[in-house]
Design an enzyme around this catalytic site. Structure first.
Site, mmCIF file in Angstrom:
data_model
loop_
_atom_site.group_PDB
_atom_site.id
_atom_site.type_symbol
_atom_site.label_atom_id
_atom_site.label_comp_id
_atom_site.label_asym_id
_atom_site.label_seq_id
_atom_site.Cartn_x
_atom_site.Cartn_y
_atom_site.Cartn_z
ATOM 1 N N ASP A 187 0.819 -1.219 0.000
ATOM 2 C CA ASP A 187 0.000 0.000 0.000
ATOM 3 C C ASP A 187 0.852 1.268 0.000
ATOM 4 O O ASP A 187 0.443 2.279 -0.573
ATOM 5 C CB ASP A 187 -1.056 -0.004 1.104
ATOM 6 N N GLY A 188 2.050 1.210 0.587
ATOM 7 C CA GLY A 188 2.946 2.369 0.532
ATOM 8 C C GLY A 188 3.300 2.708 -0.908
ATOM 9 O O GLY A 188 3.132 3.846 -1.358
ATOM 10 N N SER A 189 3.742 1.708 -1.637
ATOM 11 C CA SER A 189 4.137 1.905 -3.029
ATOM 12 C C SER A 189 2.978 2.426 -3.873
ATOM 13 O O SER A 189 3.162 3.290 -4.740
ATOM 14 C CB SER A 189 4.613 0.588 -3.629
ATOM 15 N N ASP A 209 2.862 -9.159 3.717
ATOM 16 C CA ASP A 209 2.357 -8.858 5.052
ATOM 17 C C ASP A 209 1.131 -7.957 5.065
ATOM 18 O O ASP A 209 0.689 -7.542 6.110
ATOM 19 C CB ASP A 209 3.463 -8.274 5.931
ATOM 20 N N THR A 213 -12.249 -32.297 -4.691
ATOM 21 C CA THR A 213 -11.661 -33.186 -5.687
ATOM 22 C C THR A 213 -10.486 -32.498 -6.374
ATOM 23 O O THR A 213 -10.549 -31.301 -6.631
ATOM 24 C CB THR A 213 -12.679 -33.589 -6.777
ATOM 25 N N ASN A 256 -13.966 -30.571 -11.039
ATOM 26 C CA ASN A 256 -14.992 -30.757 -12.073
ATOM 27 C C ASN A 256 -16.402 -30.753 -11.508
ATOM 28 O O ASN A 256 -17.292 -31.371 -12.062
ATOM 29 C CB ASN A 256 -14.725 -32.095 -12.775
ATOM 30 N N GLN A 312 -0.363 -36.331 -7.843
ATOM 31 C CA GLN A 312 -1.137 -35.088 -7.918
ATOM 32 C C GLN A 312 -2.149 -34.951 -6.786
ATOM 33 O O GLN A 312 -2.635 -33.864 -6.510
ATOM 34 C CB GLN A 312 -1.865 -34.990 -9.262
#
Ligand code: ADP
Length: 738
Positions: free
Chosen positions: A122-124, A165, A482, A486, A617
């Protein structure tokens, strides 16, 4: 080009020709920033713009010179899997001053840059907004100094939130947060595993932390005593491992810092427990970005470029972000303010709103159906504990409907589910069988395909059976779990994120195995039944060149076009190819077939390797996303059950026979929604066990664009990319676009 539809604006209208876009990362670095930079560069080049890197954040913008360099397609290659930010980030005091920003403006106009993409906290973003508001004033000054040309009258800015953060906009969807959670969970899991293997305490482990100290909420006076009391209470219940998390900067009510060594000394002094301190520090920023962060950052990066192209002098600076599962553009300043409000809400401890104990004492059962998916246990734990705290007696059914039928039903207590959040598989057991009463058609012939669709079909069966058996006239709810993702009615399912991480990690390793060797193409087969989610989205996260799936039919000309694309690619400095193939994408174009075709056609240019990923997986430990998602969705489902039970409780019994008392709780775009299963019937392709419409198909052109294919786009529906299906590239399109 496909036929333009009047509603759709095609990307040709959003050409970036003649525009220059600069991208920078600022503030603390975060995992996934590279994926965002890559997406901005490639999408920028794709639309015909010039793209510049600004190295070292605002400092590089103020200093200019070599810090601002033109980006090429190849310059962002192999960046996806790298942590931190490749283009550097810095804090910059000078940019906070008028002089600093004047220098920065000069450096931009010199290069004709009037589009700026800022990735930071938020600073940037506050700094970026200020810069934009001052822009015309800065230019006037520069003109007075004889420095600038007036034609660059407006500066267009788009922000992306990259910060580990910040709880920006009250979501956990900022770039980098998910990866940081991965790191923290790895460490905490490792501590638990150590304790487990040495001390065999697994059954007694309290899940998660026992005590958390954060700067935003200083503990009340006397917390030292309370904490020790709590720890010793858990020990007397059999727990021998406690976890205390101390955030950097934690303080007490009087502003006195609370450090981890202070906490350690306290525990040792008061309780005499063997206590160790693990400081996570930069571990949280390290490692590889998670699949989630890569996908998020890639989606946001492409969206950011589109936002820049659509910006006019009058549109406010925006930040692109994700709300639920939808990309959104929000006014930058409002977003910063929202963040501060979230902070306020935290300070006011609104989360402490008491859980209403209804005390109505219903009996509620939980069961797992279909193949195991990571995060299922977190979901069960959450259902059990929320259920108990709402006053119900909770029961666990083991082995799915088969266990239900055989009467494997036991009461499950609060402590029984301790430590379940981090465990993979299904602790209740799952069986892909139909409900006991009706081994009816659609169920009889289904295989254990690893699908929560089984649960959905079962609910439909139970609903029909309500006519015959009053016992089924009770509220029923399903949460989707799952790896295949799907399930109709839900954009996401529990377990899919863990699977994506497994795929991404493996692809990273496979890609890495090729560096230093000769030109090589990998063909990787993923799971999913007929659903191409894992292949497509895994492909996006791993930077694949193509993903073959059932939903987007392909033929020999597509295969040929891809081989030609890879042949072209091998002429560049990127001499690797990655192709994903969903297991059921085509009966005849099997993984072996594709491997052999690529081997033959690539002869002399590249060689090929294949790899079937298989059950890995289904993942080991669930990812942080699946733990959180499972916990949240299941808690919500349980609250709904309570509500429905109360509504349908008449004359001493529960009687629920309406369609809306048998629901699936799914994530739909921005929200979690309860949908009667009957209504979802029409949305289901029962033959292939997939939803008729799948949102992620929209992400496919993104993967192609980022892999340098020519594809079309349209950007109807603000903030949402839509795919213009082009079945087969014409010959001229098959080659590399730029
Ligand atoms: P983050 O973006 O992660 O919140 P900082 O607050 O440190 O990190 O901001 C990063 C940089 O952004 C600062 O070093 C400064 O250059 C710039 N910046 C931050 N706030 C402002 C502001 N109010 N005005 C101008 N520049 C700012």
């Amino acid at each position: 080009m496909a036929q333009p539809d009047s509603k759709k604006i095609f990307f040709e209208n959003l050409s970036g020709a003649g525009k220059a876009i600069a991208v920078l990362t600022s503030g603390g670095d975060a995992q996934g920033m590279n994926a965002a930079v890559r997406a901005v560069v490639r999408m920028g080049l794709y639309v015909g713009a010039k793209v510049y890197f600004i190295h070292e954040g605002y400092q590089g913008m103020v200093d200019g010179g070599d810090n601002i360099r033109e980006a090429t397609w190849e310059s962002v290659s192999s960046m996806l899997q790298v942590g931190g930010t490749v283009i550097g980030s810095a804090r910059c005091k000078e940019f906070r001053t008028h002089e600093g920003r004047l220098k920065a403006a000069h450096n931009l106009v010199q290069r004709g840059i009037t589009n700026l993409c800022v990735i930071g906290g938020d600073g940037s973003l506050t700094g970026a907004n200020l810069f934009r508001e001052e822009w015309s004033g800065l230019l006037t000054e520069l003109v007075e100094q004889g420095n600038a040309i007036q034609k660059y009258s407006a500066l267009h800015i788009v922000g992306m939130v990259g910060s580990i953060d910040n709880d920006f906009c009250g979501t956990d969807m900022t770039i980098g947060t998910d990866s940081a959670l991965h790191r923290i969970i790895e460490v905490v899991d490792a501590i638990m595993t150590t304790a487990q293997s040495y001390l065999a305490l697994v059954s007694a482990l309290a899940c998660g932390a026992d005590w958390v100290l954060i700067p935003e909420m200083p503990p009340e006076d006397g917390w030292e005593e309370k904490m020790c009391q709590k720890l010793s209470a858990t020990r007397s219940r059999g727990t021998r491992l406690n976890i205390i998390i101390v955030a950097e900067g934690a303080i007490d009510r009087h502003g006195k810092p609370i450090t981890s060594s202070f906490v350690k000394d306290l525990v040792v002094k008061c309780l005499g427990f063997d206590t160790r301190v693990t400081i996570l520090g930069h571990v949280q920023r390290g490692g590889t970005p998670s699949a989630f962060d890569r996908i998020l950052a890639s989606r946001m990066g492409v969206e950011a470029v589109l936002a820049l192209l659509e910006t006019t002098a009058n549109t406010p600076a925006c930040v692109v972000s994700l709300c639920g599962n939808q990309s959104v553009r929000l006014p930058l300043m409002e977003c910063v303010q929202m963040t501060q409000e979230v902070q306020k809400a935290m300070d006011q401890k609104r989360f402490e709103e008491a859980v209403k104990l209804r005390g109505s004492n219903f009996n509620v059962a939980v069961l797992n159906v279909g193949a195991p998916a990571a995060g299922m246990n977190a979901a069960v734990r959450s259902a059990v504990r929320v259920g108990i705290s709402e006053g119900h007696k909770m029961f666990a059914v083991s082995d799915g409907f088969e266990g239900f039928y055989k009467g494997q039903i036991k009461e499950i207590k609060w402590a029984d589910v301790g430590g379940w959040t981090g465990q993979g598989g299904s602790l209740l057991g799952t069986k892909s069988t139909s409900p006991p009463n009706q081994p009816a058609k659609p169920l009889a012939d289904t295989k254990a395909l690893g699908s929560a669709l089984q649960a959905f079909l079962s609910l439909l069966e139970l609903l029909t059976a309500r006519g015959k058996y009053d016992e089924f006239c009770v509220p029923m709810v399903m949460v989707p779990a799952t790896v295949s993702n799907n399930v109709p009615g839900s954009d996401l399912s529990i377990g899919a994120d863990t699977a994506l991480n497994a795929i991404t990690t493996t692809c990273d390793r496979i890609k890495q195995s090729a560096s230093g060797t000769k030109r090589r193409v990998f063909i990787i087969e993923t799971m999913g039944g007929y659903c191409g989610y894992l292949a497509s989205v895994g492909g996006l996260a791993a930077g694949a060149d193509a993903a073959y799936i059932f939903e987007e039919p392909f033929d020999i000309r597509d295969l040929q076009a891809n081989v030609e694309h890879l042949t072209e690619k091998m002429k560049t400095s990127i001499q690797r190819g990655l192709v994903l193939r969903n297991e059921n994408c085509n009966d005849n174009y099997t993984t072996d077939f594709i491997y052999q075709l690529y081997s033959e056609e690539g002869r002399g240019v590249f060689d090929s390797r294949k790899n079937v990923l298989g059950h890995m997986q289904q993942g080991g430990a669930p990812s942080p996303f699946d733990r959180n998602f499972g916990t949240k969705i299941s808690a919500k489902a349980m609250q709904w059950i309570t509500k429905k039970l109360t509504e349908t409780f008449r004359q001493g019994r529960v009687f629920a026979n309406t369609e809306d008392s048998c629901c699936l709780l799914g994530m739909r775009r921005r929200a979690l929604v309860f949908q009667p299963v009957v209504q979802l019937k029409g949305e289901t392709d029962f033959v292939h066990r997939i939803p008729k419409e799948q949102w992620w198909l929209k992400l496919r052109p993104l993967m192609k664009i980022l892999a340098k294919y020519k594809t079309s786009y349209d950007v109807s529906d603000s903030g949402q990319l839509e795919h213009v299906v082009r079945n087969r590239p014409k010959e001229s399109d098959a080659s590399v676009a730029m």
